[in-house]
Design a protein around this motif. Sequence first.
Motif, PDB file in Angstrom:
ATOM      1  N   ILE A   1     -16.991  12.928  58.687  1.00  0.00           N
ATOM      2  CA  ILE A   1     -17.418  13.223  57.189  1.00  0.00           C
ATOM      3  C   ILE A   1     -16.804  14.254  56.809  1.00  0.00           C
ATOM      4  O   ILE A   1     -16.862  15.615  57.298  1.00  0.00           O
ATOM      5  CB  ILE A   1     -18.859  12.789  57.395  1.00  0.00           C
ATOM      6  CG1 ILE A   1     -19.259  11.800  58.269  1.00  0.00           C
ATOM      7  CG2 ILE A   1     -19.407  13.087  56.077  1.00  0.00           C
ATOM      8  CD1 ILE A   1     -20.859  11.757  58.427  1.00  0.00           C
ATOM      9  N   ILE A   2     -15.995  14.279  55.423  1.00  0.00           N
ATOM     10  CA  ILE A   2     -15.494  15.355  54.777  1.00  0.00           C
ATOM     11  C   ILE A   2     -16.084  15.386  53.571  1.00  0.00           C
ATOM     12  O   ILE A   2     -16.203  14.415  52.794  1.00  0.00           O
ATOM     13  CB  ILE A   2     -13.996  15.224  54.862  1.00  0.00           C
ATOM     14  CG1 ILE A   2     -13.413  14.990  56.348  1.00  0.00           C
ATOM     15  CG2 ILE A   2     -13.412  16.188  54.215  1.00  0.00           C
ATOM     16  CD1 ILE A   2     -11.922  14.689  56.269  1.00  0.00           C
TER      17      ILE A   2
ATOM     18  N   PRO B   1     -15.224  11.849  42.690  1.00  0.00           N
ATOM     19  CA  PRO B   1     -14.907  13.372  42.719  1.00  0.00           C
ATOM     20  C   PRO B   1     -14.713  13.924  41.131  1.00  0.00           C
ATOM     21  O   PRO B   1     -14.449  13.213  40.279  1.00  0.00           O
ATOM     22  CB  PRO B   1     -13.611  13.211  43.434  1.00  0.00           C
ATOM     23  CG  PRO B   1     -12.890  12.421  43.196  1.00  0.00           C
ATOM     24  CD  PRO B   1     -13.856  10.951  42.868  1.00  0.00           C
ATOM     25  N   LYS B   2     -14.422  15.297  41.009  1.00  0.00           N
ATOM     26  CA  LYS B   2     -14.346  15.920  39.816  1.00  0.00           C
ATOM     27  C   LYS B   2     -12.861  15.729  39.329  1.00  0.00           C
ATOM     28  O   LYS B   2     -12.627  15.986  38.326  1.00  0.00           O
ATOM     29  CB  LYS B   2     -14.773  17.307  39.952  1.00  0.00           C
ATOM     30  CG  LYS B   2     -16.246  17.630  40.177  1.00  0.00           C
ATOM     31  CD  LYS B   2     -16.793  19.001  40.071  1.00  0.00           C
ATOM     32  CE  LYS B   2     -18.104  19.177  40.234  1.00  0.00           C
ATOM     33  NZ  LYS B   2     -18.455  20.525  40.300  1.00  0.00           N
ATOM     34  N   GLN B   3     -11.909  15.653  40.210  1.00  0.00           N
ATOM     35  CA  GLN B   3     -10.596  15.569  39.842  1.00  0.00           C
ATOM     36  C   GLN B   3      -9.902  14.438  40.501  1.00  0.00           C
ATOM     37  O   GLN B   3     -10.499  13.730  41.391  1.00  0.00           O
ATOM     38  CB  GLN B   3      -9.890  17.118  40.347  1.00  0.00           C
ATOM     39  CG  GLN B   3      -9.573  17.108  41.971  1.00  0.00           C
ATOM     40  CD  GLN B   3     -10.806  16.991  42.670  1.00  0.00           C
ATOM     41  OE1 GLN B   3     -11.927  17.663  42.310  1.00  0.00           O
ATOM     42  NE2 GLN B   3     -10.891  16.196  43.715  1.00  0.00           N
ATOM     43  N   ASP B   4      -8.643  14.148  39.927  1.00  0.00           N
ATOM     44  CA  ASP B   4      -7.996  12.841  40.599  1.00  0.00           C
ATOM     45  C   ASP B   4      -7.588  13.208  41.777  1.00  0.00           C
ATOM     46  O   ASP B   4      -7.283  14.598  42.109  1.00  0.00           O
ATOM     47  CB  ASP B   4      -6.824  12.491  39.479  1.00  0.00           C
ATOM     48  CG  ASP B   4      -7.040  11.782  38.319  1.00  0.00           C
ATOM     49  OD1 ASP B   4      -8.378  11.448  38.417  1.00  0.00           O
ATOM     50  OD2 ASP B   4      -6.515  11.938  37.328  1.00  0.00           O
ATOM     51  N   LEU B   5      -7.364  12.244  42.729  1.00  0.00           N
ATOM     52  CA  LEU B   5      -6.720  12.663  44.103  1.00  0.00           C
ATOM     53  C   LEU B   5      -5.756  11.768  44.496  1.00  0.00           C
ATOM     54  O   LEU B   5      -5.402  10.716  44.115  1.00  0.00           O
ATOM     55  CB  LEU B   5      -8.037  12.138  44.931  1.00  0.00           C
ATOM     56  CG  LEU B   5      -7.888  12.465  46.377  1.00  0.00           C
ATOM     57  CD1 LEU B   5      -7.797  14.130  46.646  1.00  0.00           C
ATOM     58  CD2 LEU B   5      -9.020  11.840  47.274  1.00  0.00           C
ATOM     59  N   ASN B   6      -4.891  12.361  45.080  1.00  0.00           N
ATOM     60  CA  ASN B   6      -3.799  11.602  45.909  1.00  0.00           C
ATOM     61  C   ASN B   6      -3.935  11.446  47.379  1.00  0.00           C
ATOM     62  O   ASN B   6      -4.325  12.366  48.172  1.00  0.00           O
ATOM     63  CB  ASN B   6      -2.316  12.083  45.785  1.00  0.00           C
ATOM     64  CG  ASN B   6      -1.896  12.557  44.232  1.00  0.00           C
ATOM     65  OD1 ASN B   6      -1.876  11.278  43.439  1.00  0.00           O
ATOM     66  ND2 ASN B   6      -1.623  13.553  43.817  1.00  0.00           N
TER      67      ASN B   6
ATOM     68  N   SER C   1     -17.999  15.229  47.001  1.00  0.00           N
ATOM     69  CA  SER C   1     -17.801  16.623  46.947  1.00  0.00           C
ATOM     70  C   SER C   1     -16.287  17.125  47.431  1.00  0.00           C
ATOM     71  O   SER C   1     -16.218  18.456  47.119  1.00  0.00           O
ATOM     72  CB  SER C   1     -18.938  17.269  47.379  1.00  0.00           C
ATOM     73  OG  SER C   1     -19.012  16.911  48.935  1.00  0.00           O
ATOM     74  N   CYS C   2     -15.747  16.349  47.892  1.00  0.00           N
ATOM     75  CA  CYS C   2     -14.484  16.918  48.369  1.00  0.00           C
ATOM     76  C   CYS C   2     -13.552  17.227  47.243  1.00  0.00           C
ATOM     77  O   CYS C   2     -13.366  16.634  46.078  1.00  0.00           O
ATOM     78  CB  CYS C   2     -13.546  15.450  49.058  1.00  0.00           C
ATOM     79  SG  CYS C   2     -12.054  15.983  49.456  1.00  0.00           S
ATOM     80  N   SER C   3     -13.080  18.613  47.183  1.00  0.00           N
ATOM     81  CA  SER C   3     -12.359  19.176  46.191  1.00  0.00           C
ATOM     82  C   SER C   3     -10.797  19.255  46.166  1.00  0.00           C
ATOM     83  O   SER C   3     -10.182  19.961  45.315  1.00  0.00           O
ATOM     84  CB  SER C   3     -13.076  20.901  45.898  1.00  0.00           C
ATOM     85  OG  SER C   3     -12.834  21.439  47.207  1.00  0.00           O
ATOM     86  N   LEU C   4     -10.296  18.655  47.082  1.00  0.00           N
ATOM     87  CA  LEU C   4      -8.866  18.534  47.221  1.00  0.00           C
ATOM     88  C   LEU C   4      -8.237  17.678  46.273  1.00  0.00           C
ATOM     89  O   LEU C   4      -8.842  16.675  45.862  1.00  0.00           O
ATOM     90  CB  LEU C   4      -8.613  18.144  48.838  1.00  0.00           C
ATOM     91  CG  LEU C   4      -9.022  18.816  49.765  1.00  0.00           C
ATOM     92  CD1 LEU C   4      -8.753  18.120  51.185  1.00  0.00           C
ATOM     93  CD2 LEU C   4      -8.381  20.228  49.883  1.00  0.00           C
TER      94      LEU C   4
END
Length: 662
Positions: free
Chosen positions: A146-147, A200-205, A171-174
């Motif tokens: 769990i990350i 999440p707060k930002q787009d993710l790849n 909450s993952c901020s990556l």
Amino acid sequence: MKNKIVISLFALIICLCSCSEDDIPFEGKDNYISFFQLEKDGTQYKGLITDNKINIEVAENIDLTNAKVEYAISELSTITPDPKTITDWEKPVEFTVSSYNEEEKTYLFSIIKKEVVNQGDIELLSQADVDAFASTGATKIDGNLIIGKVENLEVLNKITEVSKSIIIQDSCSLENFDALTNLTKAGNIYFGTIDSPFAPKQDLNINFKSLVDVGEILVNTAKIKTVAFPSLKNAYSITINSNSVDTIVFSSLDNVFGNISIQSERNTSIEGPNKALTNIKLNTLTTVLGSITFNQLHSTEQIDLSKLTTVGGSLSVSDLIVANNIKLDALTSVDNALKFIRLDGLVRLSLPKLTQAGSFEVEGAWGAAALEEINLPELTLVNNILSLTRVNTQALAFPKLATVGEALKLSNVEPVTSIDISNLTSCKTMDIDGIEKITSLDLSNISNLEAVTIIGAYVLEDLTLPQTIRELTLNGGSMATNFPELKGIETVSDKFEISNYSLSEITVGSVKEIGTFSETYASGQTGLEFTSLESIGELELSLTDLTSFKAPKLKRMDKLNFMNMWALSSIEFPLLTEITTEMKIKGANWAGAAANCLMSDLKAFESVTTIGSIDISYCGNLNDFSGLRNAISSLTEEKWKIEDCKYNPTYQNMVDGDYVGE
């Protein structure tokens, strides 16, 4: 003499024992390693010597670079290279031991890494959790991973397997989830759930570059750009629900044992269709045991499934408004539904190797049907329904189609000028709507045909059917220029219905027996004739303009029901002898309109000797009931009802011969 022999033997033994071992020559043949050990940080790692191999087993997180070595070899032998000169013990080393007489033996030294398994779930909810986990040296997690809110996950690059689920929290901020670079196997991977999107707060790849086998992949989010699994070969299921993803990579995917779904279905974070994804390339995928779904992908131009051979569930492609190329070159079988719905830009649909499908459905968008060609040269079996709606093709060809388990449906296929179903021998239902340019249709080879519905066949001249079917519905669509000549058919066992023919005359030929016949909505029709009809269960007509009805061969009827037959003045039933259940004539809807009904007599029924019951009403000009005189003896007073006619004879009037009013 005996004593002399004993003494001589004793002397010989003494002589032999007095010889020195130093007098035995040294052969120098030994060339073996008897002991091998590495030491680092105070820990000894003893080698296991077997045949020509020296192996040291250590945990995967142990690095023996620059370890000190201790070893032992046979007497007066040499070893090359000198083990004490080796610093990189992580790589295999080949040692050669030479005996004194220069005979050689080779040993291969290797370090064998053992997995470090962490038992139980791992929660990395902060960077401190990540750093603490790094100290365990674990390479495998037997549980869930769990990350949460972390800044760096490089330590996870040593992980090769997670037995249960990898769960990434909101909450993952990556920005780039590209850790776990050596992960080859995982139970499941979740970015959100079906009911709760990943937000999440930002787009993710996302990139799992080494993953080969996985259970379920679920990505449900409006905050993602790239989903990449370049090495994945096998998955149980894949679900990507996103209106933002623009790149999807599954360049090695071979098998999906459950479902695969790529779509943009509305939820609490996804507001509309995906307008970013232009291409779906799954050109290594061969088998999907579950279903495939592509939906609401408004910018996707191409779907490459060129090696897909079988689908155990359904294959559904819908609402891809610019898709112009769907590659299904190898597809042979779809066990359930095969659907292509509202593909506004698709001009050609080709499935050159498809032989069977559970059902097959093509539906163009309203006012935007672009599909000009459907290529199904090998299709032989559709287990359930074959349906084409709003297509723009001129020729529909199913050259090898032999069986449609339930129904063949064609709707709004106005441009079609030819239909090839010449090999179709089994189909229960035929439902055709909007074949405006077809002049001839032959369905006589379909041995089990039960029901046929044809609507809007404006220029259909002849319709050939099997000898017996259960239902026949013909609807002229208010624009038909003729009524088709019926050929081959003799029996409609259940229901025969005609409606919406704007013709003055309709003639029904070949049919000898009908369960129930009805005709409605026929403005301007003045004549109806059954040239071959001999028996009918129920005859039901509601035609305000009909003046003439003829059935010259009709002998038997169960029920007659004429409603709103205002203009009917000529009826021909010369051979009719029995109406077993009921004769009901309702000239108008109510008494005030009864005068509009022109029927004045019932002489058409003079040959009838048996009638179950009579109910006649609202016939304002009906004055002569003499046509029923031969049947009155089969009736009782309770089965006789006449009202709101010009003459309303009672049952007793009829028995007394008072057939005509004043």
